[in-house]
Design an enzyme around this catalytic site. Structure first.
Site, PDB file in Angstrom:
ATOM      1  N   ASP A 143    -104.293  39.631  94.989  1.00  0.00           N
ATOM      2  CA  ASP A 143    -105.225  39.033  95.934  1.00  0.00           C
ATOM      3  C   ASP A 143    -106.515  38.576  95.263  1.00  0.00           C
ATOM      4  OD1 ASP A 143    -103.497  39.524  98.060  1.00  0.00           O
ATOM      5  OD2 ASP A 143    -104.237  41.576  98.283  1.00  0.00           O
ATOM      6  N   GLU A 198     -97.921  36.812 108.854  1.00  0.00           N
ATOM      7  CA  GLU A 198     -97.824  37.706 107.704  1.00  0.00           C
ATOM      8  C   GLU A 198     -98.984  38.690 107.814  1.00  0.00           C
ATOM      9  OE1 GLU A 198     -98.599  37.048 102.976  1.00  0.00           O
ATOM     10  OE2 GLU A 198     -97.541  35.461 104.055  1.00  0.00           O
TER      11      GLU A 198
END
Length: 288
Positions: free
Chosen positions: A84, A73
């Site tokens: 994130d 990924e």
């Protein structure tokens, strides 16, 4: 929601309850099937492109593929990464400060797919794709050897352009499902996705944790009941015991923050070593 999405004027929309057919022969689907037939979950490793620089990020991703990652990924650095945690935010910030350009993601994908047999997908927030052009991005990603896109902030309700471009260029659409998603939402996400559904195992942002939420198992079961092609679990995975625990019920286990930390502190070699540990490999395989 765009006008085309809201009014069902595109070929594929949530409003019209029409989605592109899944491609069971895509490289991503085939890799997940191979792992299932081997009696294990796929190991999916995340690293941001361009951190600490483009060349190092490419070499680190290649080591991921050579040391046990079935799927890579590759993250696109973005200035507002709402999903994130601090480790990945800091890493993507460094990449942007060092001049990362979106076009470099295609060079990275091409070089990684040439050097390893791991399947490469891109994880990106949607604004960079819109700025680049959805059709153009899909075409360039497919030409580079990429297999699909994980879209953390794009929901199927707003994805009519992506549905068309992904079908045209043979790319998989990986949408997210959360613990808070209703049964109706899970069915819609499952129908809209191809390759796999990204099952978010905890509430909040990314980050390595000492334990993984028990609710993840319920979410995976609900996704499979809703018709998801495959369900892979991410957010909070940091060690081999997590991989084994989650791999008992999920189709894939996604590791991100722990790998980024390894790259920060120990460089490419540390990524290789952690990948072998996560994959249950004691030593490098012959020729690696």
């Amino acid at each position: 929601m765009s006008y085309r999405d809201a009014n069902g004027q595109a070929p594929y929309t949530v409003a019209s309850h029409t989605f592109p057919a899944r491609n069971a022969n895509s490289r991503l689907s085939q890799r997940l099937t191979q792992c299932r037939e081997a009696g294990r979950a796929a190991l999916i490793g995340y690293l941001p492109a361009g951190f600490p620089d483009l060349e190092t990020s490419i070499q680190a991703a290649i080591e991921l593929g050579k040391n046990g990652a079935d799927i890579i990924e590759l993250g696109v650095p973005y200035s507002d990464p709402v999903m994130d945690g601090p480790v990945i935010q800091q890493a993507t910030g460094v990449a942007l400060e060092n001049g990362f350009r979106l076009s470099q993601i295609f060079e990275a994908v091409r070089r990684i797919t040439e050097a390893t047999d791991a399947v490469v997908v891109v994880m990106t927030y949607w604004n960079p794709v819109l700025a680049y052009g959805v059709e153009r991005f899909a075409a360039d990603l497919a030409a580079a050897g990429g297999s699909g896109i994980i879209t953390p902030d794009l929901v199927p309700d707003e994805a009519s352009d992506w549905f068309e471009a992904s079908e045209k260029h043979g790319l998989d659409r990986i949408f997210l499902a959360a613990l808070s998603s209703s049964p109706e939402r899970l069915r819609m996400v499952s129908e809209a996705s191809s390759g796999f559904v990204y099952a978010v195992s905890v509430m909040g942002v990314t980050g390595a944790r000492s334990s993984v939420s028990d609710a993840a198992q319920r979410l995976v079961a609900d996704l499979k009941e809703s018709g998801a092609p495959y369900a892979c679990v991410g957010l909070g995975v940091s060690n081999r015991s997590h991989v084994e625990e989650i791999g008992a019920y999920a189709d894939g286990v996604i590791v991100g923050t722990a790998l980024v930390k390894a790259l920060q502190t120990g460089g490419v070699q540390a990524v290789a070593e952690l990948t072998r540990e996560l994959a249950g490999r004691a030593e490098p395989t012959a020729g690696e």
